[in-house]
Design a protein around this motif. Structure first.
Motif, PDB file in Angstrom:
ATOM      1  N   ASP A 114       0.851  -1.197   0.000  1.00  0.00           N
ATOM      2  CA  ASP A 114       0.000   0.000   0.000  1.00  0.00           C
ATOM      3  C   ASP A 114       0.884   1.243   0.000  1.00  0.00           C
ATOM      4  OD1 ASP A 114      -2.494   1.220  -0.063  1.00  0.00           O
ATOM      5  OD2 ASP A 114      -2.688   1.308   2.119  1.00  0.00           O
ATOM      6  N   LEU A 345      -5.514  -2.204  -7.911  1.00  0.00           N
ATOM      7  CA  LEU A 345      -6.829  -2.554  -7.387  1.00  0.00           C
ATOM      8  C   LEU A 345      -7.774  -1.364  -7.450  1.00  0.00           C
ATOM      9  CD1 LEU A 345      -5.629  -4.505  -4.216  1.00  0.00           C
ATOM     10  CD2 LEU A 345      -6.189  -5.442  -6.470  1.00  0.00           C
ATOM     11  N   THR A 346      -9.054  -1.663  -7.621  1.00  0.00           N
ATOM     12  CA  THR A 346     -10.091  -0.633  -7.631  1.00  0.00           C
ATOM     13  C   THR A 346     -10.606  -0.441  -6.218  1.00  0.00           C
ATOM     14  OG1 THR A 346     -10.743  -1.233  -9.885  1.00  0.00           O
ATOM     15  CG2 THR A 346     -12.322   0.035  -8.584  1.00  0.00           C
ATOM     16  N   LYS A 347     -10.551   0.771  -5.710  1.00  0.00           N
ATOM     17  CA  LYS A 347     -10.962   1.053  -4.329  1.00  0.00           C
ATOM     18  C   LYS A 347     -12.479   1.178  -4.241  1.00  0.00           C
ATOM     19  CE  LYS A 347      -6.622   3.336  -3.024  1.00  0.00           C
ATOM     20  NZ  LYS A 347      -6.189   2.256  -2.128  1.00  0.00           N
ATOM     21  N   GLU A 353     -10.915  -3.259  -1.607  1.00  0.00           N
ATOM     22  CA  GLU A 353     -10.316  -3.061  -2.919  1.00  0.00           C
ATOM     23  C   GLU A 353     -10.604  -4.299  -3.757  1.00  0.00           C
ATOM     24  OE1 GLU A 353      -6.530  -0.320  -1.554  1.00  0.00           O
ATOM     25  OE2 GLU A 353      -6.348  -2.500  -1.507  1.00  0.00           O
ATOM     26  N   ARG A 363     -11.754  -9.727  -3.721  1.00  0.00           N
ATOM     27  CA  ARG A 363     -11.700  -8.570  -2.830  1.00  0.00           C
ATOM     28  C   ARG A 363     -10.500  -8.674  -1.889  1.00  0.00           C
ATOM     29  NH1 ARG A 363     -17.411  -9.358  -3.221  1.00  0.00           N
ATOM     30  NH2 ARG A 363     -18.386  -7.507  -4.149  1.00  0.00           N
TER      31      ARG A 363
END
Length: 366
Positions: A114, A345-347, A353, A363
């Motif tokens: 992250d 990743l799509t938040k 995510e 997920r």
């Protein structure tokens, strides 16, 4: 006859258990010694069923390995990290993206965690057969017979009884899941030795002390040999993260995606993560020993709707996709392995995510 000698390896000294006051997960304990007979399995099956239906995680005790044997395995598990040069490790790095397979070394900083922070985790992965389908570091070669015996014990004496209990819990023939996990069949069940190294304070701040985001395992059953550095947390049914407490010579066992799909969601692939250890264990390396069970490669991950449990009124059979579109174990393993820690990743809301792999949503929980 002369006594059998085993190769000498340096003694691995684990950290002392934490004394911090933490929120612990309340996990059931299964005594596997009672699963040695059909009568014992019949008695234990409801306990295993309810545990994996509700939590997806259990402790297992009396699994047939003594504390002394456990200590020896951890001595061996440290060898690929402490007794192998960096140059030799690099020569044995697995081609994870190309093959969709963990085999050989994964070195530090391969996964993105992250905010630009990359992992500080090394692991060495071995196919369960411990044969010539891969190369091993020189220091591990004299130890391969012991590792093979360890894999066989995990597979036949721990994994198979667990699978029998879970099949009974769904009122299926006892060997339904066992027949999907054949030791000599094409498949990628593997053993892993894994070491987490301490991170700098800046990385801890940027990643909010998370070492591995919340995730589910993609296989069927994960067997973790309990070790004292407290960092594993599970997402409890009430939505709170709680620590998994160390128990001497116990196993921590959880369900993965494959078994969740095969059971139509009756058994839950539990969300778990790894975080910075408590203050009294800061700076300690965390050595882990795992047995990651996957079904045979060709198994299609569709619900076993012949289960009387799934046919009962009010029981919802959960699918991630239409049965015709369900992946095989090999395809799911390849997709998850290639993508983990490598994709953007799509938040979503609530720290979730997402990514889409082979048409299925995966997920991660941050």
């Amino acid at each position: 006859m002369p006594a059998t000698t085993i190769p000498a390896v340096p003694r691995y000294i684990p950290a002392s258990p934490t004394q911090e006051a933490l929120q612990w997960a309340d996990l059931p304990i299964l005594d596997l010694s009672t699963a040695s007979t059909p009568e014992g399995r019949a008695e234990l099956a409801p306990v295993a069923r309810d545990a994996m239906h509700t939590h997806g995680f259990v402790y297992i005790v009396n699994h047939g390995i003594s504390q002394a044997q456990n200590d020896r395995i951890f001595d061996i598990a440290d060898v690929p990290f402490s007794q192998v040069s960096e140059d030799e490790k690099k020569q044995l790095v697995g081609n994870i993206k190309e093959t969709g397979l963990y085999r050989g070394y994964k070195l530090r900083e391969y996964w993105h965690i992250d905010n630009g922070v990359r992992d500080q985790i090394e692991h060495f992965n071995m196919h369960r057969a411990i044969d010539d389908r891969q190369e091993y570091p020189k220091a591990l070669l004299p130890l391969l017979p012991e590792i093979r015996a360890f894999c066989e014990h995990n597979h036949y004496k721990i994994l198979h009884p667990i699978l029998q209990l879970l099949a009974r819990g769904m009122e299926l023939p006892e060997d339904t899941f066992v027949d999907m996990h054949r030791f000599d069949a094409p498949g990628q069940t593997w053993a892993r030795f894994m070491k987490y190294y301490p991170r700098c304070e800046d990385d801890e701040v940027k990643s909010k002390n998370v070492w591995l985001k919340g995730h589910t395992d993609y296989g069927s059953i994960t067997i973790l040999w309990s070790q004292p550095v407290t960092a594993l947390q599970i997402l409890s049914p009430d939505g709170k993260w709680r620590y998994v407490k160390h128990m001497d010579n116990a196993l921590v066992v959880n369900v993965g995606d494959a078994l969740e799909m095969l059971s139509g969601g009756f058994y839950k692939a539990t969300i778990h993560r790894v975080v910075q250890p408590p203050v009294d264990q800061h700076g300690r390396e965390r050595l882990g020993t795992f047995y990651f069970a996957l079904t045979d490669d060709a198994v299609k991950l569709v619900p076993l709707v012949d289960s009387p449990v799934l046919r009962r009124p009010g029981v919802e059979v959960k699918r991630r996709c239409a049965d015709a579109d369900a992946p095989t174990m090999a395809a799911w393993r390849q997709a998850r392995t290639r993508a983990y820690g490598q994709t953007v990743l799509t938040k979503r809301e609530g720290g979730i995510e997402e990514e889409v792999l082979d048409g299925l949503v995966v997920r991660h929980y941050n």
